[in-house]
Design a protein around this motif. Structure first.
Motif, PDB file in Angstrom:
ATOM      1  N   SER A 153    -103.217-106.273-102.192  1.00 31.59           N
ATOM      2  CA  SER A 153    -102.262-105.468-102.967  1.00 31.59           C
ATOM      3  C   SER A 153    -102.738-104.026-103.060  1.00 31.59           C
ATOM      4  O   SER A 153    -103.927-103.770-103.251  1.00 31.59           O
ATOM      5  CB  SER A 153    -102.109-106.029-104.387  1.00 31.59           C
ATOM      6  OG  SER A 153    -101.718-107.387-104.368  1.00 31.59           O
ATOM      7  N   GLU A 173     -97.650-105.614-101.661  1.00 29.10           N
ATOM      8  CA  GLU A 173     -98.682-106.620-101.391  1.00 29.10           C
ATOM      9  C   GLU A 173     -98.275-107.479-100.202  1.00 29.10           C
ATOM     10  O   GLU A 173     -97.087-107.713 -99.957  1.00 29.10           O
ATOM     11  CB  GLU A 173     -98.958-107.484-102.619  1.00 29.10           C
ATOM     12  CG  GLU A 173     -97.787-108.285-103.114  1.00 29.10           C
ATOM     13  CD  GLU A 173     -98.036-108.882-104.495  1.00 29.10           C
ATOM     14  OE1 GLU A 173     -97.882-110.104-104.645  1.00 29.10           O
ATOM     15  OE2 GLU A 173     -98.378-108.106-105.425  1.00 29.10           O
ATOM     16  N   TRP A 174     -99.285-107.910 -99.488  1.00 34.92           N
ATOM     17  CA  TRP A 174     -99.104-108.797 -98.338  1.00 34.92           C
ATOM     18  C   TRP A 174     -99.627-110.171 -98.713  1.00 34.92           C
ATOM     19  O   TRP A 174    -100.750-110.311 -99.214  1.00 34.92           O
ATOM     20  CB  TRP A 174     -99.848-108.245 -97.129  1.00 34.92           C
ATOM     21  CG  TRP A 174     -99.892-109.185 -95.957  1.00 34.92           C
ATOM     22  CD1 TRP A 174     -98.893-109.463 -95.074  1.00 34.92           C
ATOM     23  CD2 TRP A 174    -101.026-109.965 -95.531  1.00 34.92           C
ATOM     24  NE1 TRP A 174     -99.321-110.362 -94.126  1.00 34.92           N
ATOM     25  CE2 TRP A 174    -100.626-110.685 -94.389  1.00 34.92           C
ATOM     26  CE3 TRP A 174    -102.332-110.107 -96.018  1.00 34.92           C
ATOM     27  CZ2 TRP A 174    -101.490-111.545 -93.711  1.00 34.92           C
ATOM     28  CZ3 TRP A 174    -103.196-110.968 -95.345  1.00 34.92           C
ATOM     29  CH2 TRP A 174    -102.776-111.672 -94.204  1.00 34.92           C
ATOM     30  N   VAL A 175     -98.804-111.212 -98.480  1.00 37.02           N
ATOM     31  CA  VAL A 175     -99.171-112.584 -98.827  1.00 37.02           C
ATOM     32  C   VAL A 175     -99.218-113.405 -97.549  1.00 37.02           C
ATOM     33  O   VAL A 175     -98.236-113.483 -96.806  1.00 37.02           O
ATOM     34  CB  VAL A 175     -98.168-113.198 -99.813  1.00 37.02           C
ATOM     35  CG1 VAL A 175     -98.666-114.562-100.283  1.00 37.02           C
ATOM     36  CG2 VAL A 175     -97.944-112.276-101.011  1.00 37.02           C
ATOM     37  N   ASN A 176    -100.353-114.056 -97.309  1.00 37.23           N
ATOM     38  CA  ASN A 176    -100.623-114.764 -96.056  1.00 37.23           C
ATOM     39  C   ASN A 176    -100.134-116.219 -96.116  1.00 37.23           C
ATOM     40  O   ASN A 176    -100.908-117.165 -95.993  1.00 37.23           O
ATOM     41  CB  ASN A 176    -102.123-114.711 -95.771  1.00 37.23           C
ATOM     42  CG  ASN A 176    -102.526-115.292 -94.439  1.00 37.23           C
ATOM     43  OD1 ASN A 176    -103.648-115.743 -94.275  1.00 37.23           O
ATOM     44  ND2 ASN A 176    -101.628-115.301 -93.462  1.00 37.23           N
ATOM     45  N   TRP A 177     -98.813-116.386 -96.289  1.00 32.09           N
ATOM     46  CA  TRP A 177     -98.245-117.732 -96.355  1.00 32.09           C
ATOM     47  C   TRP A 177     -98.412-118.494 -95.048  1.00 32.09           C
ATOM     48  O   TRP A 177     -98.508-119.729 -95.055  1.00 32.09           O
ATOM     49  CB  TRP A 177     -96.765-117.649 -96.698  1.00 32.09           C
ATOM     50  CG  TRP A 177     -96.456-117.219 -98.088  1.00 32.09           C
ATOM     51  CD1 TRP A 177     -95.815-116.072 -98.473  1.00 32.09           C
ATOM     52  CD2 TRP A 177     -96.769-117.903 -99.297  1.00 32.09           C
ATOM     53  NE1 TRP A 177     -95.708-116.005 -99.844  1.00 32.09           N
ATOM     54  CE2 TRP A 177     -96.286-117.120-100.370  1.00 32.09           C
ATOM     55  CE3 TRP A 177     -97.422-119.105 -99.584  1.00 32.09           C
ATOM     56  CZ2 TRP A 177     -96.426-117.515-101.699  1.00 32.09           C
ATOM     57  CZ3 TRP A 177     -97.563-119.483-100.903  1.00 32.09           C
ATOM     58  CH2 TRP A 177     -97.067-118.696-101.938  1.00 32.09           C
ATOM     59  N   ASN A 227     -92.310-113.757-104.581  1.00 31.35           N
ATOM     60  CA  ASN A 227     -93.545-113.897-103.819  1.00 31.35           C
ATOM     61  C   ASN A 227     -94.015-115.329-103.782  1.00 31.35           C
ATOM     62  O   ASN A 227     -95.199-115.618-103.834  1.00 31.35           O
ATOM     63  CB  ASN A 227     -94.641-112.985-104.392  1.00 31.35           C
ATOM     64  CG  ASN A 227     -94.852-113.188-105.873  1.00 31.35           C
ATOM     65  OD1 ASN A 227     -93.962-113.664-106.566  1.00 31.35           O
ATOM     66  ND2 ASN A 227     -96.011-112.823-106.361  1.00 31.35           N
ATOM     67  N   TYR A 267    -107.780-107.642-103.798  1.00 25.60           N
ATOM     68  CA  TYR A 267    -107.774-108.718-102.792  1.00 25.60           C
ATOM     69  C   TYR A 267    -108.049-110.040-103.486  1.00 25.60           C
ATOM     70  O   TYR A 267    -108.956-110.143-104.305  1.00 25.60           O
ATOM     71  CB  TYR A 267    -108.844-108.480-101.729  1.00 25.60           C
ATOM     72  CG  TYR A 267    -109.051-109.667-100.802  1.00 25.60           C
ATOM     73  CD1 TYR A 267    -108.116-109.961 -99.820  1.00 25.60           C
ATOM     74  CD2 TYR A 267    -110.162-110.499-100.944  1.00 25.60           C
ATOM     75  CE1 TYR A 267    -108.295-111.051 -98.983  1.00 25.60           C
ATOM     76  CE2 TYR A 267    -110.347-111.592-100.107  1.00 25.60           C
ATOM     77  CZ  TYR A 267    -109.401-111.865 -99.126  1.00 25.60           C
ATOM     78  OH  TYR A 267    -109.580-112.953 -98.300  1.00 25.60           O
ATOM     79  N   ARG A 279    -104.172-112.696-100.481  1.00 28.02           N
ATOM     80  CA  ARG A 279    -103.219-111.593-100.602  1.00 28.02           C
ATOM     81  C   ARG A 279    -103.976-110.281-100.768  1.00 28.02           C
ATOM     82  O   ARG A 279    -105.093-110.246-101.291  1.00 28.02           O
ATOM     83  CB  ARG A 279    -102.261-111.812-101.780  1.00 28.02           C
ATOM     84  CG  ARG A 279    -102.909-111.787-103.152  1.00 28.02           C
ATOM     85  CD  ARG A 279    -101.871-111.841-104.267  1.00 28.02           C
ATOM     86  NE  ARG A 279    -102.481-111.678-105.575  1.00 28.02           N
ATOM     87  CZ  ARG A 279    -102.640-112.642-106.460  1.00 28.02           C
ATOM     88  NH1 ARG A 279    -102.226-113.876-106.153  1.00 28.02           N
ATOM     89  NH2 ARG A 279    -103.201-112.415-107.632  1.00 28.02           N
ATOM     90  N   ASP A 335     -95.550-115.116 -93.318  1.00 31.21           N
ATOM     91  CA  ASP A 335     -96.185-114.053 -94.094  1.00 31.21           C
ATOM     92  C   ASP A 335     -95.108-113.107 -94.622  1.00 31.21           C
ATOM     93  O   ASP A 335     -94.113-112.829 -93.938  1.00 31.21           O
ATOM     94  CB  ASP A 335     -97.164-113.264 -93.234  1.00 31.21           C
ATOM     95  CG  ASP A 335     -98.389-114.065 -92.841  1.00 31.21           C
ATOM     96  OD1 ASP A 335     -98.633-115.121 -93.465  1.00 31.21           O
ATOM     97  OD2 ASP A 335     -99.103-113.648 -91.912  1.00 31.21           O
TER      98      ASP A 335
END
Length: 448
Positions: free
Chosen positions: A285, A303-307, A31, A238, A283, A345
């Motif tokens: 989760s 989880e979503w990570v907003n890269w 991640n 969050y 992010r 992302d």
């Protein structure tokens, strides 16, 4: 301003503010910048901690709502070590290696219930820490001067440490809500040759650079924990974005570039004040903990990570340059460069399981997967956050008021080809990077 008449070597003069590639380096994790779990318990479960009501350190790291279900105070201290291995192959076939990349990461949390329904927490957690020491032949540049520095070290370091206060409130027998607010310290260092990216007079030029910056940011966590029944708990967390304005100094030497331009008796040493703007991503989760039978507990998490927003590009500003020759050629003592990153992302998936061998001993195992956020167009040895698969195992022991947990985590070998077509300069075109890492952690807790 430089005119074309002053640029027979495609403006080979450069101040190496291209630090962004090496300074803000992610850990070799599935991640990106974040760790695959904080503390031995979380690491051994693949980082699937968002719904784990038995992990006080994980509550402060990921989901403060868990605090509402913790009815005893606890002090936790953890230490994590990492040993990374990597190889780099250039387009010319030269080989490089990652050297001396061991590091030690401490973590601490203190949990204290203040009522039957409210628990407070304080933590100091190393969100990310990386030391990358590559050794390989610096390729000749194609900026007209053909500058190359031969076999040398390419070193970058990053440290993000978050101090946070959190609270969990049990609003019913089955639901808890939580928040935490943290101040995050950011420290970055780079010592390597690099290539200028966007300055109109210097694109593609290269120089040696020694840059260091430090600064602070603020972030917040919010979470929910829901005990659906005696066997199932759902967790939601969050983390807000964390923005840093870091400042420091940039030292370098472009004597070779000035000589290539025909400047008589050149002194290319320089010092600038440096200001670097960067961000850690937000992010979200969602996870579940299931107890199918008394001795078994299973954990799952996504989880979503907003890269894409945090690592779209990186702006570096240099000011108050002290070299009058450079200032005269550029017509200014200020330089601003924007470095393309173009990260994507990503979703990260985690699985964990633990089994009570006896009343005092628990075995754990975990797995995590997240596709590399770094595109082929911008990947370099010092930006290679390319690890995707991690496996882990651990052991927990508790007796009376004491708990001790151990973990081993292995980031499986991963490789990525660098098209590098998004990077100015051709030194890294058609190269290849390979990485792997071993992590070890021990965490001790005292409940009161």
């Amino acid at each position: 301003m430089i005119t074309t008449s002053l640029n027979p070597a495609r403006f080979s003069l450069v101040i190496g503010v291209f630090a962004g590639f090496g300074v803000f380096m992610p850990d070799a994790n599935a991640n990106g910048l974040a760790r695959n779990g904080v503390g031995a318990r979380s690491m051994s479960l693949g980082g699937a901690s968002i719904a784990d009501t038995g992990d006080a350190l994980g509550a402060m790291a990921y989901n403060p709502a868990i605090l509402g279900f913790l009815e005893r105070g606890e002090a936790i201290l953890g230490v994590t070590g990492v040993f990374a291995d990597g190889d780099y192959i250039s387009q010319a076939g030269d080989e490089g290696h990652l050297r001396d990349t061991d590091a030690v990461i401490p973590d601490f949390a203190l949990i204290h219930p203040v009522s039957k329904t409210v628990t407070l927490g304080f933590s100091i957690i190393t969100d990310s820490s990386r030391l990358a020491k590559w050794r390989y032949v610096d390729p000749l540049g194609f900026d007209g001067a053909g500058i190359g520095y031969g076999l040398m070290k390419h070193r970058s370091e990053i440290l993000n440490v978050r101090g946070a206060l959190g609270a969990g409130v049990r609003v019913s027998d089955t639901v808890s809500l939580g928040v935490s607010v943290g101040a995050e310290y950011n420290e970055n260092h780079l010592n390597a040759p690099y290539i200028f990216q966007s300055h109109p007079a210097l694109v593609g030029a290269k120089t040696l650079l020694d840059l260091g910056t430090t600064g602070w940011g603020v972030s917040a966590d919010a979470g929910l924990a829901w005990k659906v029944n005696d066997k199932v708990t759902v967790g939601l967390g969050y983390r807000s974005p964390t923005k840093f304005d870091t400042d420091g100094t940039a030292h370098g030497d472009i004597t070779a570039q000035l000589a290539a331009l025909g400047v008589p008796s050149p002194d290319g040493r320089f010092i600038y004040d440096a200001d670097v703007h960067t961000e850690l991503p937000q992010r979200v989760s969602l996870g579940v903990a299931v107890t199918p039978v008394k001795q078994w507990r299973l954990f799952g998490q996504a989880e979503w990570v907003n890269w894409a927003d945090a690592y779209d590009d990186l702006t570096v500003s240099l000011s108050n340059g002290n070299n009058t020759t450079i200032n005269g050629i550029l017509g200014s003592d200020v330089l601003v460069d924007t470095i393309p990153l173009d990260w994507k992302d990503r979703f990260v998936f985690r699985l964990g399981a633990e089994y009570d061998v006896s009343e005092n001993v628990t075995l754990r195992a975990g797995y995590s997967y997240g596709e590399s956020p770094v595109p082929n167009s911008t990947v370099l040895p010092l930006t290679a956050a390319i690890s995707e698969h991690s496996v882990s195992a651990g052991l927990g022991w508790h007796r009376g008021q004491w708990t001790v947990d151990f973990a081993w985590q292995y980031d499986l070998p991963a490789s990525q080809n660098a098209g590098a077509d998004g990077i100015a300069g051709t030194e890294y075109d058609f190269s290849r990077v390979e990485l792997s890492a071993h992590w070890f952690s021990v965490t001790a807790g005292y409940r009161f």
